[in-house]
Each structure stands twice: as C-alpha cells, then as structure tokens.
Write a protein that holds these residues in place. Structure first.
Motif, short mmCIF file in Angstrom:
data_model
loop_
_atom_site.label_atom_id
_atom_site.label_comp_id
_atom_site.label_asym_id
_atom_site.label_seq_id
_atom_site.Cartn_x
_atom_site.Cartn_y
_atom_site.Cartn_z
N ALA A 38 -17.66 -21.00 7.59
CA ALA A 38 -18.77 -21.28 8.51
C ALA A 38 -18.31 -22.12 9.71
N GLU A 39 -17.40 -23.07 9.51
CA GLU A 39 -16.93 -23.91 10.61
C GLU A 39 -16.20 -23.09 11.66
N ALA A 40 -15.31 -22.23 11.20
CA ALA A 40 -14.56 -21.38 12.13
C ALA A 40 -15.50 -20.46 12.89
N ALA A 41 -16.48 -19.91 12.20
CA ALA A 41 -17.45 -19.02 12.85
C ALA A 41 -18.29 -19.77 13.87
N ALA A 42 -18.66 -21.01 13.56
CA ALA A 42 -19.45 -21.81 14.49
C ALA A 42 -18.66 -22.06 15.78
N ARG A 43 -17.35 -22.27 15.67
CA ARG A 43 -16.52 -22.45 16.87
C ARG A 43 -16.49 -21.17 17.69
N ASP A 44 -16.29 -20.05 17.02
CA ASP A 44 -16.21 -18.77 17.74
C ASP A 44 -17.51 -18.42 18.45
N HIS A 45 -18.64 -18.76 17.84
CA HIS A 45 -19.94 -18.39 18.39
C HIS A 45 -20.60 -19.52 19.17
N ALA A 46 -19.85 -20.59 19.46
CA ALA A 46 -20.44 -21.77 20.10
C ALA A 46 -21.13 -21.44 21.41
N GLY A 47 -20.53 -20.57 22.22
CA GLY A 47 -21.12 -20.21 23.50
C GLY A 47 -22.43 -19.46 23.34
N PHE A 48 -22.45 -18.51 22.42
CA PHE A 48 -23.67 -17.75 22.16
C PHE A 48 -24.78 -18.68 21.66
N PHE A 49 -24.43 -19.58 20.73
CA PHE A 49 -25.42 -20.51 20.19
C PHE A 49 -25.94 -21.47 21.27
N LEU A 50 -25.03 -21.99 22.12
CA LEU A 50 -25.45 -22.92 23.17
C LEU A 50 -26.43 -22.27 24.13
N ARG A 51 -26.16 -21.03 24.47
CA ARG A 51 -27.05 -20.33 25.40
C ARG A 51 -28.44 -20.16 24.77
N ILE A 52 -28.49 -19.88 23.48
CA ILE A 52 -29.77 -19.69 22.80
C ILE A 52 -30.51 -21.02 22.66
N THR A 53 -29.79 -22.08 22.26
CA THR A 53 -30.46 -23.34 21.92
C THR A 53 -30.65 -24.28 23.11
N ARG A 54 -29.69 -24.26 24.08
CA ARG A 54 -29.78 -25.19 25.20
C ARG A 54 -29.85 -24.49 26.55
N GLY A 55 -29.76 -23.19 26.56
CA GLY A 55 -29.91 -22.45 27.81
C GLY A 55 -28.70 -22.48 28.71
N ARG A 56 -27.55 -22.90 28.21
CA ARG A 56 -26.35 -22.95 29.04
C ARG A 56 -25.15 -22.41 28.28
N PRO A 57 -24.10 -21.99 28.99
CA PRO A 57 -22.90 -21.50 28.32
C PRO A 57 -22.00 -22.63 27.83
N PHE A 58 -21.08 -22.31 26.94
CA PHE A 58 -20.01 -23.20 26.53
C PHE A 58 -19.10 -23.39 27.73
N LEU A 59 -18.71 -24.64 28.00
CA LEU A 59 -17.92 -24.94 29.19
C LEU A 59 -16.56 -25.49 28.80
N THR A 60 -15.51 -24.77 29.18
CA THR A 60 -14.14 -25.23 29.01
C THR A 60 -13.63 -25.70 30.36
N LEU A 61 -13.13 -26.92 30.42
CA LEU A 61 -12.53 -27.44 31.65
C LEU A 61 -11.02 -27.41 31.50
N LYS A 62 -10.33 -26.78 32.46
CA LYS A 62 -8.87 -26.73 32.46
C LYS A 62 -8.33 -27.56 33.59
N LEU A 63 -7.35 -28.42 33.28
CA LEU A 63 -6.67 -29.21 34.30
C LEU A 63 -5.17 -29.01 34.16
N ALA A 64 -4.48 -28.79 35.26
CA ALA A 64 -3.02 -28.73 35.29
C ALA A 64 -2.55 -29.93 36.10
N LEU A 65 -1.91 -30.88 35.43
CA LEU A 65 -1.64 -32.18 36.03
C LEU A 65 -0.17 -32.56 35.99
N SER A 66 0.19 -33.44 36.90
CA SER A 66 1.49 -34.10 36.82
C SER A 66 1.42 -35.20 35.76
#
Length: 359
Positions: A122-150
């Motif tokens: 169930a934990e692994a599935a919850a991670r995989d479906h986090a974006g779908f669940f967030l959109r249903i429950t909070r109305g927004r997508p899962f957000l990944t922020l990527k930074l490439a830094l020195s």
C-alpha cells in the motif's frame, strides 16, 4: 503486486487525468495476462490484461495497483469486467479516492463472490498514485521541484551562464523526470533567459509533457522555441488578470492555452496556479525554476518532492542563487524537508527530499 506497480509506472506522465495503473493476471502460478493504463487514460489496465488473458482469466487472480473503477465513463467499469471474465480473486493495495469509485469497485467484486484482498504494498502504491490522489482531494497536482546547483548553491554565473553546471548523466536523469511527469513548469525569467524547449529528448518515441510557463504579463518572446512549436507540443501559460489583451491574443493564435490565475502580493499566487493546473487535469508537474518561482512554491508548502543535482563546481557569492528571496527572519520559519535518497549520478550528486510532516 510489485510487477503490477512497475507496469503502472509505464503510464506516468502519459495518462492524466487518470491514474497510472498496472494489472497482472495469474492462474496456477503462471502469468496469463498483463496490462497498464494506455496513453490518454484508455484502455484501462484491467481491460488490457483481460484482453491478453482471454479465457485463462476464469478462476485466476488479478493483481491491480489500485481499486478497479466502478463508474460508467468512456468504457464500462473495470470491476464489472473482472466479474464477467470469471476472475476468482482480486488483490489491490488501496481504495481509490475518486468519489465515483471509493470502495464501490470492491463492493461490486464482493457482491459477485470475488475474493478481495487489500493492503498489499500500500505504501508503494500511495507514492505512485500521489498525484492522482492530490488532484482528487486537494485540487492540485503533485509538484516535483528540480534544482541543478553548484556546490555553493548557485544556478548560474553572475552573467547568467548556466549550461552546463551538471554533467551529461545528470542531464539525462532530468530527461527521465520530464518523461514521467504530465507537465514541465518554468517561470517567465527562465523562459526568457534560457529559451528552453522543455521536451523529452534521447528517450525514443515517448509522449511529450505539457510545457507550462508562469508569466503574470505574458512577457515572453514570440520567436522562442516554445512559441515556434506550440501548435505541435502543448504550451500552457499561467498569467495574471492584468495580462495585456494583445499578448493573450498572440499566444492563443500560436496554439497556447491560457490559464488566468489570481495574484498574491503582486505576483502569481502559486497555490492558485497549481489549482488551475489541477482543474485542467494535470496530476504530476515538474518545476525546473527559476529561483523566484522555486522560492514561492517552497514558502507556499507546495513542493511534494525536491530533487537536487549538485555539481563539483563553485561559482561564488556573485553567482545567481538557486532560490529567490524567502523573506525569512527566523530559522524556525524556514521550509524543512526530509531526505529520502542520495546517489551519485555520473560526477554529480542527486539528493531527493520530501515534505517534512509537521508533528
């Protein structure tokens, strides 16, 4: 179930607004059918797996990475299809959060005499479906922020040179991130300075993410890479209510989709922007900068996952910082994240952080 989850991940970035589901049908210890949600969200994983299994599905066990759907849409409910195929047992990790399903798929199966087992991985599935669940429950997508830094947290030199801080292996890893997200988001400053294509490259024939630009006044060059390709690969622009009509008309004419968003302290409200993207169907968004947009998302507690690629190079205090102004006066107010993974990617380091759940 691990195999079903792995199959489902093949659909990440390609099936929104639907969940990326995998299904494995097993009879007498042998896999007789496999499937995953197809591009665009149809057919569903169960339909694909049942098609492959044929008559062998009767009396079999179906491992599905999310509760089978129970509502009539473009296709009949998957729960009814599993019953009609004679499946004897269904194993699923989680109940669907979509109110059109939410336990009803399991109820259809049990009423028909199909054995139902839940809670597996169930934990692994919850991670995989986090974006779908967030959109249903909070109305927004899962957000990944990527930074490439020195090493010292810079994204560019004082003159704006940034290509390339990280090495080719890290840049390829970013292409993989793009491929498993529905959309790639950048701020207007990044769009103007870098003229990015924001496409997935060197991964073969894969679907392209939606390119999203946050630009209050739509002050974007009309001869940019995104402008020239907007008719072929989707471009969406999140803009403020005061965006000039001529700018709106110009980008609409190029094929871009415009999403009006509310303002907060004179800037685009990041929460309103993500809500607009969720309303448009997106479940997973990768933000690639710039610094001010990244800072706004972090201070708004909207970053679900942070992936930082750090290179062995120092650019000094005169370099451009990876994050814009956070407006902090106390350490206690700083955004805190939880480290979940760190690995070498070529000559660089990748560290992955998730939201730190408050006690």
């Amino acid at each position: 179930m691990a195999h079903a989850l792995a199959l489902g991940r093949r659909g990440l970035g390609r099936v929104w607004p639907n969940p990326a589901v995998g299904c494995v049908i097993v009879r007498d210890g042998r896999i007789v059918g496999r499937g995953w949600t197809q591009p665009g969200g149809r057919p569903h994983a169960e339909t694909e797996a049942l098609r492959h299994a044929g008559a062998a599905a009767r009396g079999a066990t179906a491992y599905v990475s999310l509760e089978p759907c129970a509502h009539h849409g473009a296709t009949p409910p998957c729960a009814e299809a599993l019953v009609a195929a004679g499946v004897a047992r269904v194993v699923a990790p989680l109940q669907d959060s979509d109110p059109r399903v939410s336990g009803q798929g399991f109820a259809i199966l049990r009423k028909a005499g199909v054995e139902v087992t839940t809670g597996v991985l169930a934990e692994a599935a919850a991670r995989d479906h986090a974006g779908f669940f967030l959109r249903i429950t909070r109305g927004r997508p899962f957000l990944t922020l990527k930074l490439a830094l020195s090493l010292d947290g810079r994204i560019a030199t004082a003159t704006g040179e940034s290509q390339w801080i990280t090495g080719p292996e890290a840049r390829r890893a970013v292409q993989g991130l793009r491929a498993c997200h529905d959309a790639v988001l950048v701020g207007a400053g990044t769009a103007r300075a870098d003229d990015p294509a924001l496409t997935v490259r060197d991964f073969g024939d894969v679907g392209q993410p939606v390119r999203v630009v946050a630009s209050r006044l739509i002050d974007l060059p009309l001869m940019s890479q995104m402008a020239r390709t907007a008719a072929e690969i989707p471009v969406w622009i999140c803009h403020g209510p005061d965006a000039p009509p001529e700018k709106r008309a110009a980008w609409s004419g190029l094929g871009a989709r415009l999403l009006p968003c509310a303002l907060q302290a004179g800037r685009l409200d990041p929460g309103a922007m993500l809500h607009a993207l969720g309303q448009a169907g997106l479940t997973r968004v990768l933000c690639e900068g710039g610094g001010q947009l990244a800072a706004a998302l972090l201070t708004g507690d909207l970053v679900d996952e942070l992936q930082v690629f750090t290179a062995g190079i120092a650019l000094g205090a005169e370099g451009q910082p990876g994050l814009g102004v956070l407006g902090l006066s106390r350490l206690a107010d700083a955004p805190r994240l939880r480290l979940v993974d760190i690995s070498a990617v070529g000559g660089d380091l990748r560290h992955v952080w998730t939201r730190h759940e408050k006690a």
